[in-house]
Design a protein around this motif. Structure first.
Motif, PDB file in Angstrom:
ATOM      1  N   GLN A  86      94.838  34.045 -87.040  1.00 39.17           N
ATOM      2  CA  GLN A  86      93.843  33.082 -87.856  1.00 39.17           C
ATOM      3  C   GLN A  86      94.481  34.180 -89.406  1.00 39.17           C
ATOM      4  OE1 GLN A  86      89.786  32.227 -87.956  1.00 39.17           O
ATOM      5  NE2 GLN A  86      90.206  30.794 -86.403  1.00 39.17           N
ATOM      6  N   ALA A  87      95.143  35.534 -88.898  1.00 35.79           N
ATOM      7  CA  ALA A  87      95.856  36.284 -90.116  1.00 35.79           C
ATOM      8  C   ALA A  87      96.779  36.153 -90.612  1.00 35.79           C
ATOM      9  CB  ALA A  87      95.714  37.535 -89.631  1.00 35.79           C
ATOM     10  N   LEU A  88      97.871  35.364 -90.126  1.00 32.67           N
ATOM     11  CA  LEU A  88      98.567  34.982 -90.608  1.00 32.67           C
ATOM     12  C   LEU A  88      98.361  33.646 -92.027  1.00 32.67           C
ATOM     13  CD1 LEU A  88     101.797  33.405 -89.971  1.00 32.67           C
ATOM     14  CD2 LEU A  88     100.982  31.737 -90.073  1.00 32.67           C
ATOM     15  N   TYR A  89      97.683  32.952 -91.993  1.00 34.44           N
ATOM     16  CA  TYR A  89      96.350  32.191 -92.712  1.00 34.44           C
ATOM     17  C   TYR A  89      96.264  32.853 -93.184  1.00 34.44           C
ATOM     18  CZ  TYR A  89      97.782  28.355 -89.354  1.00 34.44           C
ATOM     19  OH  TYR A  89      99.111  28.121 -88.713  1.00 34.44           O
ATOM     20  N   PHE A 130     100.801  43.645 -78.042  1.00 35.36           N
ATOM     21  CA  PHE A 130      99.668  43.751 -79.200  1.00 35.36           C
ATOM     22  C   PHE A 130      98.637  42.406 -77.969  1.00 35.36           C
ATOM     23  CE2 PHE A 130     102.469  44.807 -83.000  1.00 35.36           C
ATOM     24  CZ  PHE A 130     102.171  45.464 -82.807  1.00 35.36           C
ATOM     25  N   TRP A 131      97.922  42.846 -78.730  1.00 33.72           N
ATOM     26  CA  TRP A 131      96.976  42.519 -77.844  1.00 33.72           C
ATOM     27  C   TRP A 131      95.902  41.066 -78.128  1.00 33.72           C
ATOM     28  CZ3 TRP A 131      93.310  47.464 -78.098  1.00 33.72           C
ATOM     29  CH2 TRP A 131      93.506  48.200 -77.710  1.00 33.72           C
ATOM     30  N   GLU A 132      95.392  40.647 -77.234  1.00 30.04           N
ATOM     31  CA  GLU A 132      94.703  38.636 -78.324  1.00 30.04           C
ATOM     32  C   GLU A 132      94.174  39.179 -79.312  1.00 30.04           C
ATOM     33  OE1 GLU A 132      93.205  35.111 -76.563  1.00 30.04           O
ATOM     34  OE2 GLU A 132      92.703  36.196 -74.925  1.00 30.04           O
ATOM     35  N   THR A 133      93.287  40.279 -79.264  1.00 33.04           N
ATOM     36  CA  THR A 133      91.944  39.646 -79.754  1.00 33.04           C
ATOM     37  C   THR A 133      91.527  41.960 -80.689  1.00 33.04           C
ATOM     38  OG1 THR A 133      89.477  40.716 -78.177  1.00 33.04           O
ATOM     39  CG2 THR A 133      90.570  38.210 -79.408  1.00 33.04           C
ATOM     40  N   ARG A 134      90.962  42.240 -80.911  1.00 37.48           N
ATOM     41  CA  ARG A 134      91.352  44.270 -81.437  1.00 37.48           C
ATOM     42  C   ARG A 134      90.821  44.870 -80.436  1.00 37.48           C
ATOM     43  NH1 ARG A 134      88.903  40.886 -86.096  1.00 37.48           N
ATOM     44  NH2 ARG A 134      90.486  41.260 -87.232  1.00 37.48           N
ATOM     45  N   GLY A 190      90.332  40.009 -71.480  1.00 30.60           N
ATOM     46  CA  GLY A 190      91.292  39.831 -72.462  1.00 30.60           C
ATOM     47  C   GLY A 190      92.717  39.313 -72.287  1.00 30.60           C
ATOM     48  N   SER A 191      93.632  38.961 -73.041  1.00 31.76           N
ATOM     49  CA  SER A 191      95.360  39.392 -72.866  1.00 31.76           C
ATOM     50  C   SER A 191      95.420  40.768 -73.793  1.00 31.76           C
ATOM     51  CB  SER A 191      95.452  37.955 -73.814  1.00 31.76           C
ATOM     52  OG  SER A 191      97.160  38.028 -73.473  1.00 31.76           O
ATOM     53  N   LEU A 192      96.813  41.054 -72.972  1.00 37.98           N
ATOM     54  CA  LEU A 192      96.925  42.716 -73.390  1.00 37.98           C
ATOM     55  C   LEU A 192      98.704  42.392 -74.133  1.00 37.98           C
ATOM     56  CD1 LEU A 192      95.651  45.199 -71.147  1.00 37.98           C
ATOM     57  CD2 LEU A 192      95.144  44.598 -73.303  1.00 37.98           C
ATOM     58  N   CYS A 193      98.870  40.533 -74.331  1.00 36.63           N
ATOM     59  CA  CYS A 193      99.749  40.540 -74.613  1.00 36.63           C
ATOM     60  C   CYS A 193     100.008  39.400 -74.987  1.00 36.63           C
ATOM     61  CB  CYS A 193     101.327  40.512 -73.723  1.00 36.63           C
ATOM     62  SG  CYS A 193     102.702  40.753 -74.551  1.00 36.63           S
ATOM     63  N   HIS A 194      99.744  38.985 -76.571  1.00 37.15           N
ATOM     64  CA  HIS A 194      99.712  38.078 -77.444  1.00 37.15           C
ATOM     65  C   HIS A 194     100.560  37.687 -78.026  1.00 37.15           C
ATOM     66  CE1 HIS A 194      96.739  34.641 -75.482  1.00 37.15           C
ATOM     67  NE2 HIS A 194      96.971  33.934 -76.217  1.00 37.15           N
ATOM     68  N   GLY A 195     101.320  36.129 -77.994  1.00 45.76           N
ATOM     69  CA  GLY A 195     102.383  36.080 -79.033  1.00 45.76           C
ATOM     70  C   GLY A 195     101.930  35.793 -79.982  1.00 45.76           C
ATOM     71  N   TRP A 196     100.480  35.602 -80.900  1.00 49.80           N
ATOM     72  CA  TRP A 196      99.559  35.862 -82.211  1.00 49.80           C
ATOM     73  C   TRP A 196     100.244  36.572 -83.012  1.00 49.80           C
ATOM     74  CZ3 TRP A 196      95.912  32.468 -79.863  1.00 49.80           C
ATOM     75  CH2 TRP A 196      95.165  33.117 -79.594  1.00 49.80           C
ATOM     76  N   SER A 197      99.631  37.589 -81.620  1.00 49.61           N
ATOM     77  CA  SER A 197      99.378  38.769 -82.539  1.00 49.61           C
ATOM     78  C   SER A 197     101.150  39.545 -82.503  1.00 49.61           C
ATOM     79  CB  SER A 197      99.069  39.721 -81.220  1.00 49.61           C
ATOM     80  OG  SER A 197      97.667  39.792 -80.862  1.00 49.61           O
ATOM     81  N   ALA A 198     102.251  39.544 -83.087  1.00 46.06           N
ATOM     82  CA  ALA A 198     103.289  39.491 -83.994  1.00 46.06           C
ATOM     83  C   ALA A 198     103.150  39.633 -84.901  1.00 46.06           C
ATOM     84  CB  ALA A 198     104.363  38.792 -82.415  1.00 46.06           C
ATOM     85  N   THR A 199     102.216  39.021 -85.553  1.00 43.93           N
ATOM     86  CA  THR A 199     102.878  38.822 -86.975  1.00 43.93           C
ATOM     87  C   THR A 199     102.909  39.769 -87.769  1.00 43.93           C
ATOM     88  OG1 THR A 199     100.209  37.094 -86.280  1.00 43.93           O
ATOM     89  CG2 THR A 199     100.206  38.376 -88.812  1.00 43.93           C
ATOM     90  N   PRO A 200     102.398  40.868 -87.418  1.00 44.45           N
ATOM     91  CA  PRO A 200     102.817  42.024 -88.533  1.00 44.45           C
ATOM     92  C   PRO A 200     104.908  41.900 -88.632  1.00 44.45           C
ATOM     93  CG  PRO A 200     101.457  43.363 -86.953  1.00 44.45           C
ATOM     94  CD  PRO A 200     101.460  41.595 -86.213  1.00 44.45           C
ATOM     95  N   VAL A 201     105.254  41.922 -87.347  1.00 45.78           N
ATOM     96  CA  VAL A 201     106.954  41.686 -87.362  1.00 45.78           C
ATOM     97  C   VAL A 201     106.874  40.360 -88.306  1.00 45.78           C
ATOM     98  CG1 VAL A 201     108.688  40.752 -85.779  1.00 45.78           C
ATOM     99  CG2 VAL A 201     106.450  42.166 -84.796  1.00 45.78           C
ATOM    100  N   LEU A 226      89.044  31.754 -92.767  1.00 47.14           N
ATOM    101  CA  LEU A 226      90.113  30.276 -92.209  1.00 47.14           C
ATOM    102  C   LEU A 226      90.162  29.869 -93.585  1.00 47.14           C
ATOM    103  CD1 LEU A 226      92.390  29.659 -90.557  1.00 47.14           C
ATOM    104  CD2 LEU A 226      90.805  29.255 -89.046  1.00 47.14           C
ATOM    105  N   THR A 227      89.182  28.763 -93.523  1.00 48.54           N
ATOM    106  CA  THR A 227      88.822  27.456 -95.066  1.00 48.54           C
ATOM    107  C   THR A 227      89.420  27.834 -96.002  1.00 48.54           C
ATOM    108  OG1 THR A 227      87.121  26.929 -92.530  1.00 48.54           O
ATOM    109  CG2 THR A 227      87.675  25.734 -95.410  1.00 48.54           C
TER     110      THR A 227
END
Length: 180
Positions: free
Chosen positions: A89-92, A127-131, A141-152, A52-53
């Protein structure tokens, strides 16, 4: 244009300040022995070098060109010695790599297919919060998380290549990634 109290054009003043901040960050956080930017500094700081850094340093224009290219290559190298990015963080990381979309686009979309595809092949309907899905965080763990929409976003912005140039897509660019 507008002038500051010293008579300098305001945009130039901010460009100069941004350059000074980028230069100071590079001088303070670049660690030649690690060929990476430290995530933090301090007398008691435990050394930490994270994907990330490095990604944020690339996106902020902190890393000089030869270092940018080296960091991008390192980001796609397995076992790179850096703390791996999370899904949030994958977006960055992907944005930092897609600055050279012809070179790193196939890697980014393969990574998306592996990580998010894993969820789908394991029965996910969102999409889940984590793998690790619901099993992460002691089965919380969350099974529906906003940041996991990254592929869209990445499929539209890079694979299709459609990005807004003005609010509401009044004007837009079309520059698809052809080699996947």
């Amino acid at each position: 244009g507008f002038l500051d109290p010293e008579g300098k054009p305001v945009p130039e003043r901010y460009r100069a300040a941004a350059h000074e901040v980028r230069s100071a960050f590079h001088d303070r956080f670049w660690e030649p022995s690690q060929a990476a930017y430290a995530s933090y500094r301090g007398d008691r700081a435990v050394p930490n070098f994270a994907e990330l850094t490095q990604s944020l340093a690339i996106l902020a224009g902190i890393a000089p060109e030869p270092i940018t290219a080296q960091l991008q290559q390192r980001l796609v190298t397995a076992g790179n010695g850096l703390v791996e990015t999370t899904l949030s963080q994958a977006l960055y990381k992907f944005e930092a790599l897609l600055a050279r979309k012809d070179q790193f686009g196939p890697w980014v979309f393969d990574k998306i297919a592996r990580d998010w595809g894993y969820m789908l092949f394991n029965g996910a309907t969102s999409f889940w919060e984590t793998r690790q899905g619901g099993w992460d965080f002691d089965n919380a763990g969350s099974l529906c998380h906003g940041w996991s929409a990254t592929p869209v976003y990445f499929y539209g912005a890079y694979l299709l290549g459609i990005k807004p140039l003005s609010p509401g897509f009044r004007t837009f660019s079309v520059d698809p990634l052809m080699e996947i």
